[in-house]
Write a protein that holds these residues in place. Structure first.
Motif, PDB file in Angstrom:
ATOM      1  N   GLY A 195     139.218  59.083   5.541  1.00 12.14           N
ATOM      2  CA  GLY A 195     138.725  58.765   6.840  1.00 12.14           C
ATOM      3  C   GLY A 195     137.383  58.216   7.031  1.00 12.14           C
ATOM      4  O   GLY A 195     137.005  57.840   8.280  1.00 12.14           O
ATOM      5  N   LEU A 196     136.574  58.141   5.624  1.00  7.65           N
ATOM      6  CA  LEU A 196     135.290  57.573   6.058  1.00  7.65           C
ATOM      7  C   LEU A 196     134.936  56.204   6.824  1.00  7.65           C
ATOM      8  O   LEU A 196     135.938  55.432   6.536  1.00  7.65           O
ATOM      9  N   PRO A 197     133.972  56.098   7.653  1.00  9.79           N
ATOM     10  CA  PRO A 197     134.027  54.564   8.173  1.00  9.79           C
ATOM     11  C   PRO A 197     133.672  53.653   6.990  1.00  9.79           C
ATOM     12  O   PRO A 197     133.159  53.768   5.892  1.00  9.79           O
ATOM     13  N   ILE A 198     134.224  52.180   7.555  1.00 14.61           N
ATOM     14  CA  ILE A 198     133.597  51.162   6.498  1.00 14.61           C
ATOM     15  C   ILE A 198     132.858  50.215   7.170  1.00 14.61           C
ATOM     16  O   ILE A 198     133.172  49.685   8.197  1.00 14.61           O
ATOM     17  N   LEU A 199     131.613  49.781   6.595  1.00 19.25           N
ATOM     18  CA  LEU A 199     130.910  48.616   7.034  1.00 19.25           C
ATOM     19  C   LEU A 199     131.265  47.287   6.571  1.00 19.25           C
ATOM     20  O   LEU A 199     131.260  47.083   5.403  1.00 19.25           O
ATOM     21  N   TYR A 200     131.709  46.477   7.507  1.00 20.14           N
ATOM     22  CA  TYR A 200     132.261  45.131   6.905  1.00 20.14           C
ATOM     23  C   TYR A 200     131.642  44.186   7.508  1.00 20.14           C
ATOM     24  O   TYR A 200     131.199  44.006   8.712  1.00 20.14           O
ATOM     25  N   ALA A 201     130.906  43.307   6.566  1.00 23.08           N
ATOM     26  CA  ALA A 201     130.200  42.274   6.994  1.00 23.08           C
ATOM     27  C   ALA A 201     130.849  40.859   6.506  1.00 23.08           C
ATOM     28  O   ALA A 201     130.513  40.531   4.977  1.00 23.08           O
ATOM     29  N   PRO A 202     131.762  40.091   7.063  1.00 23.23           N
ATOM     30  CA  PRO A 202     132.458  39.126   6.495  1.00 23.23           C
ATOM     31  C   PRO A 202     131.645  37.621   6.531  1.00 23.23           C
ATOM     32  O   PRO A 202     132.276  37.046   5.695  1.00 23.23           O
ATOM     33  N   ALA A 203     130.300  37.666   6.988  1.00 23.46           N
ATOM     34  CA  ALA A 203     129.740  36.375   6.959  1.00 23.46           C
ATOM     35  C   ALA A 203     129.016  36.360   5.573  1.00 23.46           C
ATOM     36  O   ALA A 203     128.861  37.143   4.740  1.00 23.46           O
ATOM     37  N   TYR A 204     128.871  34.864   5.009  1.00 21.68           N
ATOM     38  CA  TYR A 204     128.197  34.593   3.936  1.00 21.68           C
ATOM     39  C   TYR A 204     127.380  33.221   4.233  1.00 21.68           C
ATOM     40  O   TYR A 204     127.976  31.993   3.944  1.00 21.68           O
ATOM     41  N   LEU A 251     129.368  46.250  15.701  1.00 19.85           N
ATOM     42  CA  LEU A 251     128.331  46.986  14.991  1.00 19.85           C
ATOM     43  C   LEU A 251     127.561  47.917  15.664  1.00 19.85           C
ATOM     44  O   LEU A 251     127.249  49.179  15.449  1.00 19.85           O
ATOM     45  N   PRO A 252     127.345  47.618  17.018  1.00 21.57           N
ATOM     46  CA  PRO A 252     126.518  48.613  17.962  1.00 21.57           C
ATOM     47  C   PRO A 252     127.217  50.114  17.876  1.00 21.57           C
ATOM     48  O   PRO A 252     126.411  51.084  18.258  1.00 21.57           O
ATOM     49  N   SER A 253     128.668  50.137  17.709  1.00 27.34           N
ATOM     50  CA  SER A 253     129.184  51.547  17.713  1.00 27.34           C
ATOM     51  C   SER A 253     128.544  52.408  16.494  1.00 27.34           C
ATOM     52  O   SER A 253     128.643  53.722  16.622  1.00 27.34           O
ATOM     53  N   LEU A 254     127.919  51.942  15.590  1.00 26.68           N
ATOM     54  CA  LEU A 254     127.173  52.643  14.318  1.00 26.68           C
ATOM     55  C   LEU A 254     125.976  53.664  15.030  1.00 26.68           C
ATOM     56  O   LEU A 254     125.730  54.447  14.285  1.00 26.68           O
ATOM     57  N   HIS A 255     125.583  53.319  16.342  1.00 25.99           N
ATOM     58  CA  HIS A 255     124.402  53.940  16.850  1.00 25.99           C
ATOM     59  C   HIS A 255     124.861  55.048  17.653  1.00 25.99           C
ATOM     60  O   HIS A 255     124.100  55.532  18.423  1.00 25.99           O
ATOM     61  N   CYS A 256     126.191  55.471  17.631  1.00 26.00           N
ATOM     62  CA  CYS A 256     126.497  56.250  18.910  1.00 26.00           C
ATOM     63  C   CYS A 256     125.855  57.773  18.469  1.00 26.00           C
ATOM     64  O   CYS A 256     125.570  58.012  17.271  1.00 26.00           O
ATOM     65  N   ASP A 257     126.059  58.553  19.506  1.00 27.75           N
ATOM     66  CA  ASP A 257     125.153  60.012  19.250  1.00 27.75           C
ATOM     67  C   ASP A 257     126.068  60.882  18.476  1.00 27.75           C
ATOM     68  O   ASP A 257     125.491  61.836  17.622  1.00 27.75           O
ATOM     69  N   ASN A 258     127.446  60.846  18.573  1.00 30.83           N
ATOM     70  CA  ASN A 258     128.200  61.725  17.896  1.00 30.83           C
ATOM     71  C   ASN A 258     128.699  61.200  16.285  1.00 30.83           C
ATOM     72  O   ASN A 258     129.557  61.680  15.988  1.00 30.83           O
ATOM     73  N   GLY A 259     127.673  60.633  15.840  1.00 28.37           N
ATOM     74  CA  GLY A 259     128.109  60.196  14.494  1.00 28.37           C
ATOM     75  C   GLY A 259     128.806  58.752  14.520  1.00 28.37           C
ATOM     76  O   GLY A 259     129.002  58.231  15.357  1.00 28.37           O
ATOM     77  N   ILE A 260     129.186  58.368  13.300  1.00 29.37           N
ATOM     78  CA  ILE A 260     130.060  57.149  13.052  1.00 29.37           C
ATOM     79  C   ILE A 260     131.546  57.356  13.064  1.00 29.37           C
ATOM     80  O   ILE A 260     131.911  58.222  12.084  1.00 29.37           O
ATOM     81  N   PRO A 261     132.128  56.948  13.826  1.00 33.30           N
ATOM     82  CA  PRO A 261     133.799  57.050  13.740  1.00 33.30           C
ATOM     83  C   PRO A 261     134.295  56.374  12.616  1.00 33.30           C
ATOM     84  O   PRO A 261     133.807  55.625  12.398  1.00 33.30           O
ATOM     85  N   GLU A 283     120.656  53.232   4.284  1.00 38.59           N
ATOM     86  CA  GLU A 283     119.696  54.144   4.682  1.00 38.59           C
ATOM     87  C   GLU A 283     120.515  55.199   5.501  1.00 38.59           C
ATOM     88  O   GLU A 283     119.823  56.386   5.975  1.00 38.59           O
ATOM     89  N   THR A 284     121.850  54.951   5.757  1.00 38.93           N
ATOM     90  CA  THR A 284     122.515  55.909   6.634  1.00 38.93           C
ATOM     91  C   THR A 284     123.512  56.660   5.732  1.00 38.93           C
ATOM     92  O   THR A 284     124.344  56.300   4.982  1.00 38.93           O
ATOM     93  N   GLN A 285     123.185  58.025   5.718  1.00 39.44           N
ATOM     94  CA  GLN A 285     123.756  58.920   4.781  1.00 39.44           C
ATOM     95  C   GLN A 285     125.155  58.968   4.752  1.00 39.44           C
ATOM     96  O   GLN A 285     125.698  59.036   3.725  1.00 39.44           O
TER      97      GLN A 285
END
Length: 382
Positions: A105-114, A166-176, A199-201
């Motif tokens: 269940g680790l989160p996935i960073l998805y950047a669909p733009a090119y 993307l802004p949800s990555l900056h929540c206080d309780n970690g990355i869902p 840079e995000t462990q």
């Protein structure tokens, strides 16, 4: 090994591999669904596997991704990158879900733009050349018609994972857990996503077309080697299995600019010496099943290489490229970099000592004059 990249077709796999190779990071591309030798070489920082899953059912595509991802996790590979189509074709949602499942269940960073290729994401909508992707020729793709340009809606229809902006990555309780979709209008936007990922462990899983992979390649603190210049290509065979209007125009432009075509049976070293870069005329029914046409092209190229020795192949279309590689015995492919954006150059591993290179291009990429520009970049006899 620093990263495993899974791509659903071969042009995408080679493009991703070239992004790393072009930054001095050793990569290897394979069509073998395995993480055993020779893929797990000690000198390879990034292994790219073509899962050939774009045209599979969602369950079968997901199963391939889950098996390889689970194995990568057991082997301790730090990062996994899911290379996706820049126009949303394939089983993206299902494959991302199986990727996350394999990593508990680790989160996935998805950047669909090119952005460099005219693919931007604005408020979650994919635009191609400024138009929603559903208003382009891709809505009528023979194998993967695109019916939805809003990426969160598309993902929700293919996956049970939650989708965030993307802004949800900056929540206080970690990355869902879930898929975190990034808007992207410029190359700087993609670079910011790559920096955030590295840079995000807690981020280990990323997805997107080759733009995000390039951003990671440029920023990662990984071993690099000095880049050698791209090889000279004096004699090249050009073949297209793509039905894209873009590819059709590119072939027509090349013929109008003086490139010559030939029947495959007429190609010899004498003809290559005379004409240099030759467009192979299609054989058989060009309007039949695209996958059958690709296999036919693969067989044709194999036969031509028994009677002629070009320096390189230029292949349009991912299915066609894979069929050619399979016809040649599924050798490993060593990316060297990109000749032009979206056109990677790779060396085909061969049992003999003669080098054979391969350039590949997805059907919908590039300017009308791209073939002539490629020849200008690589033909150095003058």
């Amino acid at each position: 090994m620093r990263m495993l990249v899974l791509a659903d077709d071969l042009t995408g796999a080679l493009e991703a591999g070239a992004k790393f190779a072009g930054e001095g990071i050793t990569s290897l591309v394979t069509t073998e669904l395995s993480l055993s030798p020779p893929s797990m070489r000690s000198d390879v920082e990034v292994l790219v596997i073509d899962t050939d899953s774009r045209h599979l059912s969602p369950s079968d595509a997901g199963r391939r991704v889950r098996i390889l991802s689970s194995l990568a996790r057991r082997l301790g590979i730090r990062y996994l990158y899911k290379k996706t189509d820049s126009t949303l074709r394939g089983n993206i949602g299902r494959e991302l879900e199986c990727l996350s499942t394999a990593f508990d269940g680790l989160p996935i960073l998805y950047a669909p733009a090119y952005p460099e290729m005219g693919r931007t994401v604005v408020d979650g909508h994919l635009l191609v050349g400024g138009r929603p992707v559903t208003q382009t020729e891709l809505s009528e793709d023979a194998l993967n018609p695109i019916r939805e340009s809003h990426i969160p809606t598309l993902l929700a229809s293919q996956s049970s994972l939650p989708v965030f902006s993307l802004p949800s990555l900056h929540c206080d309780n970690g990355i869902p857990s879930g898929i975190h979709v990034c808007d992207g209008r410029t190359d700087e936007d993609i670079t910011a996503c790559a920096r955030l990922f590295l840079e995000t462990q807690t981020l280990r899983l990323a997805a997107g077309p080759a733009a995000l992979a390039h951003g990671i390649a440029r920023l990662a603190d990984w071993p690099r080697k000095i880049l050698a210049p791209l090889p000279s290509v004096e004699r090249c065979l050009i073949v297209s299995g793509s039905r894209s209007e873009v590819s059709v125009r590119q072939m027509e432009c090349a013929l109008n600019c003086g490139f010559r075509s030939s029947s495959p049976t007429n190609v010899t070293d004498e003809l290559l010496a005379s004409l240099s870069w030759i467009i192979l005329e299609p054989a058989g029914d060009v309007h039949g099943n695209p996958l059958q046409i690709a296999r036919q092209v693969g067989t044709t190229i194999r036969d031509v290489l028994q009677q002629a020795t070009p320096d390189a192949l230029l292949i349009f279309g991912g299915d066609t490229a894979r069929a050619v590689v399979q016809a040649l015995g599924s050798p490993g492919l060593h990316p060297l970099g990109e000749v032009l954006p979206g056109v990677p150059l790779s060396r085909i591993a061969r049992p003999d000592t003669r080098h054979l290179y391969m350039m590949t291009k997805a059907g919908g990429f590039g300017s009308n004059g791209i073939i002539a520009e490629l020849r200008r970049q690589l033909q150095r006899k003058d």
